[in-house]
Design a protein around this motif. Structure first.
Motif, mmCIF file in Angstrom:
data_model
loop_
_atom_site.group_PDB
_atom_site.id
_atom_site.type_symbol
_atom_site.label_atom_id
_atom_site.label_comp_id
_atom_site.label_asym_id
_atom_site.label_seq_id
_atom_site.Cartn_x
_atom_site.Cartn_y
_atom_site.Cartn_z
ATOM 1 N N LEU A 61 42.142 49.585 44.134
ATOM 2 C CA LEU A 61 41.510 50.878 44.399
ATOM 3 C C LEU A 61 41.645 51.794 43.187
ATOM 4 C CD1 LEU A 61 42.567 51.662 48.093
ATOM 5 C CD2 LEU A 61 40.373 50.803 47.255
ATOM 6 N N GLY A 62 42.808 51.736 42.534
ATOM 7 C CA GLY A 62 42.992 52.520 41.316
ATOM 8 C C GLY A 62 42.058 52.082 40.215
ATOM 9 N N CYS A 63 41.789 50.797 40.156
ATOM 10 C CA CYS A 63 40.877 50.271 39.136
ATOM 11 C C CYS A 63 39.461 50.821 39.297
ATOM 12 C CB CYS A 63 40.832 48.743 39.187
ATOM 13 S SG CYS A 63 42.330 47.941 38.581
ATOM 14 N N ILE A 64 39.082 51.136 40.533
ATOM 15 C CA ILE A 64 37.740 51.677 40.778
ATOM 16 C C ILE A 64 37.587 53.036 40.098
ATOM 17 C CG2 ILE A 64 36.138 52.500 42.549
ATOM 18 C CD1 ILE A 64 37.476 50.475 44.472
ATOM 19 N N SER A 65 38.529 53.941 40.347
ATOM 20 C CA SER A 65 38.464 55.246 39.694
ATOM 21 C C SER A 65 38.668 55.097 38.192
ATOM 22 C CB SER A 65 39.530 56.185 40.281
ATOM 23 O OG SER A 65 40.835 55.668 40.054
ATOM 24 N N GLY A 66 39.494 54.125 37.794
ATOM 25 C CA GLY A 66 39.753 53.900 36.375
ATOM 26 C C GLY A 66 38.528 53.448 35.610
ATOM 27 N N ALA A 67 37.740 52.578 36.227
ATOM 28 C CA ALA A 67 36.528 52.095 35.563
ATOM 29 C C ALA A 67 35.553 53.239 35.321
ATOM 30 C CB ALA A 67 35.873 51.003 36.412
ATOM 31 N N LEU A 68 35.431 54.139 36.313
ATOM 32 C CA LEU A 68 34.553 55.303 36.160
ATOM 33 C C LEU A 68 35.101 56.228 35.074
ATOM 34 C CD1 LEU A 68 32.076 56.790 37.253
ATOM 35 C CD2 LEU A 68 33.573 57.919 38.896
ATOM 36 N N HIS A 69 36.394 56.452 35.104
ATOM 37 C CA HIS A 69 37.057 57.307 34.111
ATOM 38 C C HIS A 69 36.908 56.720 32.707
ATOM 39 C CE1 HIS A 69 40.800 57.912 31.698
ATOM 40 N NE2 HIS A 69 40.585 59.179 31.989
ATOM 41 N N GLY A 70 37.165 55.406 32.569
ATOM 42 C CA GLY A 70 37.092 54.765 31.264
ATOM 43 C C GLY A 70 35.700 54.794 30.668
ATOM 44 N N GLY A 71 34.693 54.543 31.493
ATOM 45 C CA GLY A 71 33.318 54.566 30.999
ATOM 46 C C GLY A 71 32.906 55.938 30.506
ATOM 47 N N TYR A 72 33.302 56.979 31.238
ATOM 48 C CA TYR A 72 32.927 58.348 30.857
ATOM 49 C C TYR A 72 33.676 58.807 29.609
ATOM 50 C CZ TYR A 72 32.080 63.353 31.137
ATOM 51 O OH TYR A 72 31.730 64.641 30.832
ATOM 52 N N VAL A 73 34.999 58.601 29.615
ATOM 53 C CA VAL A 73 35.818 59.066 28.478
ATOM 54 C C VAL A 73 35.455 58.313 27.198
ATOM 55 C CG1 VAL A 73 38.173 59.226 27.572
ATOM 56 C CG2 VAL A 73 37.720 59.808 29.953
ATOM 57 N N ALA A 74 35.242 57.001 27.308
ATOM 58 C CA ALA A 74 34.897 56.203 26.127
ATOM 59 C C ALA A 74 33.576 56.646 25.519
ATOM 60 C CB ALA A 74 34.831 54.717 26.491
ATOM 61 N N GLU A 75 32.657 57.109 26.353
ATOM 62 C CA GLU A 75 31.345 57.531 25.852
ATOM 63 C C GLU A 75 31.397 58.960 25.316
ATOM 64 O OE1 GLU A 75 27.511 57.273 24.653
ATOM 65 O OE2 GLU A 75 28.731 55.657 25.466
ATOM 66 N N LYS A 76 32.103 59.848 26.010
ATOM 67 C CA LYS A 76 32.100 61.258 25.645
ATOM 68 C C LYS A 76 33.102 61.621 24.555
ATOM 69 C CE LYS A 76 28.845 63.098 28.140
ATOM 70 N NZ LYS A 76 27.703 63.792 27.506
ATOM 71 N N PHE A 77 34.262 60.998 24.584
ATOM 72 C CA PHE A 77 35.331 61.382 23.659
ATOM 73 C C PHE A 77 35.716 60.287 22.664
ATOM 74 C CE2 PHE A 77 35.921 63.745 27.642
ATOM 75 C CZ PHE A 77 35.766 65.045 27.155
ATOM 76 N N GLY A 78 35.148 59.129 22.816
ATOM 77 C CA GLY A 78 35.414 58.049 21.875
ATOM 78 C C GLY A 78 36.229 56.927 22.470
ATOM 79 N N THR A 188 35.343 53.645 16.438
ATOM 80 C CA THR A 188 34.328 52.628 16.139
ATOM 81 C C THR A 188 33.149 53.253 15.385
ATOM 82 O OG1 THR A 188 33.009 52.894 18.168
ATOM 83 C CG2 THR A 188 34.944 51.474 18.293
ATOM 84 N N PRO A 189 32.628 52.568 14.360
ATOM 85 C CA PRO A 189 31.502 53.106 13.579
ATOM 86 C C PRO A 189 30.270 53.399 14.429
ATOM 87 C CG PRO A 189 32.501 51.232 12.461
ATOM 88 C CD PRO A 189 33.111 51.287 13.823
ATOM 89 N N SER A 190 30.005 52.527 15.399
ATOM 90 C CA SER A 190 28.818 52.690 16.238
ATOM 91 C C SER A 190 28.866 54.003 17.014
ATOM 92 C CB SER A 190 28.709 51.501 17.206
ATOM 93 O OG SER A 190 27.630 51.671 18.083
ATOM 94 N N TRP A 191 30.019 54.311 17.613
ATOM 95 C CA TRP A 191 30.142 55.552 18.388
ATOM 96 C C TRP A 191 30.033 56.773 17.470
ATOM 97 C CZ3 TRP A 191 33.437 59.806 18.617
ATOM 98 C CH2 TRP A 191 33.305 60.607 19.741
ATOM 99 N N LEU A 192 30.682 56.725 16.314
ATOM 100 C CA LEU A 192 30.637 57.850 15.378
ATOM 101 C C LEU A 192 29.211 58.117 14.914
ATOM 102 C CD1 LEU A 192 33.796 57.024 13.219
ATOM 103 C CD2 LEU A 192 33.515 59.012 14.717
ATOM 104 N N LEU A 193 28.467 57.058 14.644
ATOM 105 C CA LEU A 193 27.098 57.214 14.163
ATOM 106 C C LEU A 193 26.221 57.840 15.239
ATOM 107 C CD1 LEU A 193 25.623 56.570 11.510
ATOM 108 C CD2 LEU A 193 24.844 54.441 12.540
ATOM 109 N N ARG A 194 26.435 57.459 16.484
ATOM 110 C CA ARG A 194 25.638 58.034 17.581
ATOM 111 C C ARG A 194 26.018 59.479 17.869
ATOM 112 N NH1 ARG A 194 26.153 56.169 22.270
ATOM 113 N NH2 ARG A 194 27.786 54.599 22.072
ATOM 114 N N GLN A 195 27.195 59.902 17.373
ATOM 115 C CA GLN A 195 27.589 61.309 17.496
ATOM 116 C C GLN A 195 27.113 62.142 16.310
ATOM 117 O OE1 GLN A 195 29.037 62.143 20.466
ATOM 118 N NE2 GLN A 195 28.676 59.959 20.834
ATOM 119 N N GLY A 196 26.371 61.518 15.395
ATOM 120 C CA GLY A 196 25.866 62.212 14.215
ATOM 121 C C GLY A 196 26.895 62.351 13.102
#
Length: 480
Positions: A61-78, A188-196
């Protein structure tokens, strides 16, 4: 630094975030040796079957909230920051489980272990795929399973020697080491480039590659890919709600939907309902149920060690072997092992005493065979594909969504083990697992692509061209 040195940097960048998966191996295996002791009252209070089933399954059950948290944080904050948060979270969760005796607080700690394990499954797979060159990704992609299995094995060994709460304190060492090393790595270079942040992206690419020609080629491919994505996403806005809306619009795109559905089948059915969670969370219980002629605590250590050795030894095969062929072959071994397990359980009453002297080893040999299939690729290849098949702009969102669905399936799989064994026995339980693995093999045979040697951009183009081809066929059909 030489090109060889940069390969070392890429391997370090893959091994470090996977220290969280090493820790996750401790989190998953903890219930295996803690539950029998909790049921006997070791530690001051006798736990009920219902309480211990929650102790084992609440992680999912913790993994469910974690997957949502990880996807959002990894995209928004790196990706890097997301991994570092996971390291801190793992330390906190094991300290709670180890320090407190209150059942509710223990469950909270177990929930947090699952939360940060699920989050890290997202952030690590993306971080590794985006920092590794295509020529190394076959190896770095296997480190997730290798380190998880090594953590699982070490946890079983320590669990046979020490009280399970002592093991919790020892566990905090590994995410702490991971956190310290992550400070020295680049985003990661890919994320930095997409952040401009093109300058930082170039510096990061130089840090991970050390070869101007390779850097220039990869940078151009990333830029071209980002332009395609920006063109698709024009006018979609930048707020969180608009971001989510844009992701769900892309959800229907065949370039995302086809690999997404395949990955869900491979993970949610092939692994979660392939017998592995039952062995991971209830290893000692199952060994006692099949009347294995060995001490379950030390046999669990041997089995976990075997899986670790197999995963490490066969990782070198996975570097060079075609992913598709290895996945289908390894799955066939898993299905065979589950069939043998189920057949022995059903035929057990009819086996003579003379034959039982030899036949009693069949369940153990079946588990060894199942772990052999796991090490040959049934476990690792799915996670490698998770960082490869999904489009770059949907990678965090897609992996996070897969993680949520994965852990819903994992929760029901783990929670149902005692009920399945009580109702249909070991034979019926493993028959169910065998049938589901065969289903995944059939679907994968017809739909799974070969990605060995392809860059992430080439894989993305592959699915885009498939979509364009399908759209053209539909158009021609409508014209007729």
């Amino acid at each position: 630094m030489t090109e060889v040195g940069r390969k070392f940097v890429q391997i370090l960048a893959a091994a470090t975030p996977n220290l969280c998966q090493f820790t996750n191996g401790f989190a998953v295996s903890l219930s295996s040796y803690a539950v029998p002791r909790l049921l006997k009252g070791e530690g001051g209070r006798v736990f009920t079957d219902e309480e211990t089933s929650w102790f084992a399954s609440i992680m999912a059950l913790g993994c469910i909230s974690g997957a949502l948290h990880g996807g959002y944080v990894a995209e928004k904050f790196g990706r890097k920051k997301s991994v570092m948060i996971d390291c801190i979270g793992f330390v906190l969760s094991f300290l709670i489980v180890g320090f407190f005796d209150n059942f509710s607080l223990i469950l909270l700690g177990r929930f947090l272990s699952g939360h940060f394990g699920g989050s890290n499954m997202v952030s690590t797979s993306i971080f590794v795929s985006e920092t590794s060159h295509a020529s190394l990704r076959g190896f770095t992609g296997t480190l997730l399973i290798i380190e998880y299995c090594c953590g699982f094995c070490l946890s079983m060994f320590l669990g046979a020697l020490f009280h399970w709460k002592v093991v919790c304190y020892i566990t905090t060492i590994f995410p702490t080491i991971g956190l310290c090393i992550m400070f020295c790595l680049r985003e990661t270079p890919s994320w930095l480039l997409r952040q401009g942040k093109e300058t930082e992206a170039k510096e990061a690419l130089s840090f991970y590659r050390g070869n101007p020609e390779i850097e220039k080629d990869e940078l151009e491919k990333m830029k071209d890919n980002i332009k395609k994505i920006e063109k698709q996403n024009e006018g979609m806005g930048t707020s969180t709600l608009e971001w989510l809306n844009s992701k769900f619009r892309r959800f229907r795109d065949g370039a995302f939907l086809k690999p997404f559905l395949l990955l869900n089948l491979m993970l949610n059915i092939g692994l979660d309902w392939g017998g592995f969670p039952a062995l991971a969370f209830y290893m000692h219980t199952i060994l006692e149920e099949v009347k294995a002629p060995v001490d379950p605590y030390w046999m669990a250590v041997v089995l976990a060690a075997f899986r670790s050795v197999i995963c490490i030894g066969l990782s070198f095969i996975l570097i060079k072997a075609p992913r598709r062929k290895m996945y289908l072959f390894s799955g066939s071994l898993v299905a065979t092992a589950l069939f043998c397990q189920a057949a022995f359980a059903f035929l057990n009453p009819y086996i003579s005493e003379d034959m039982m002297v030899y036949a009693k080893w069949i369940p153990l040999l079946a588990i060894f065979l199942q772990y052999l299939g796991f090490g040959l690729g049934w476990g690792a290849i799915m996670y490698m594909l998770q960082g490869e098949l999904l489009p770059s702009d949907m990678r965090s969102f897609g992996v996070g969504l897969i993680g949520i669905m994965d852990n819903i399936a994992l929760f029901f799989s783990v929670k149902s083990v005692p009920a399945l064994i009580a109702s249909v026995g070991v034979g019926g339980t493993f028959s169910l697992y065998c049938g589901l693995v065969l289903l995944v093999l059939v679907v994968s045979f017809f739909t799974m692509p070969e990605t060995k040697g392809m860059s992430l951009e080439e894989i993305e183009d592959f699915y885009s061209s498939m979509k364009q081809s399908t759209d053209t066929k539909k158009s021609k059909f409508q014209d007729v």
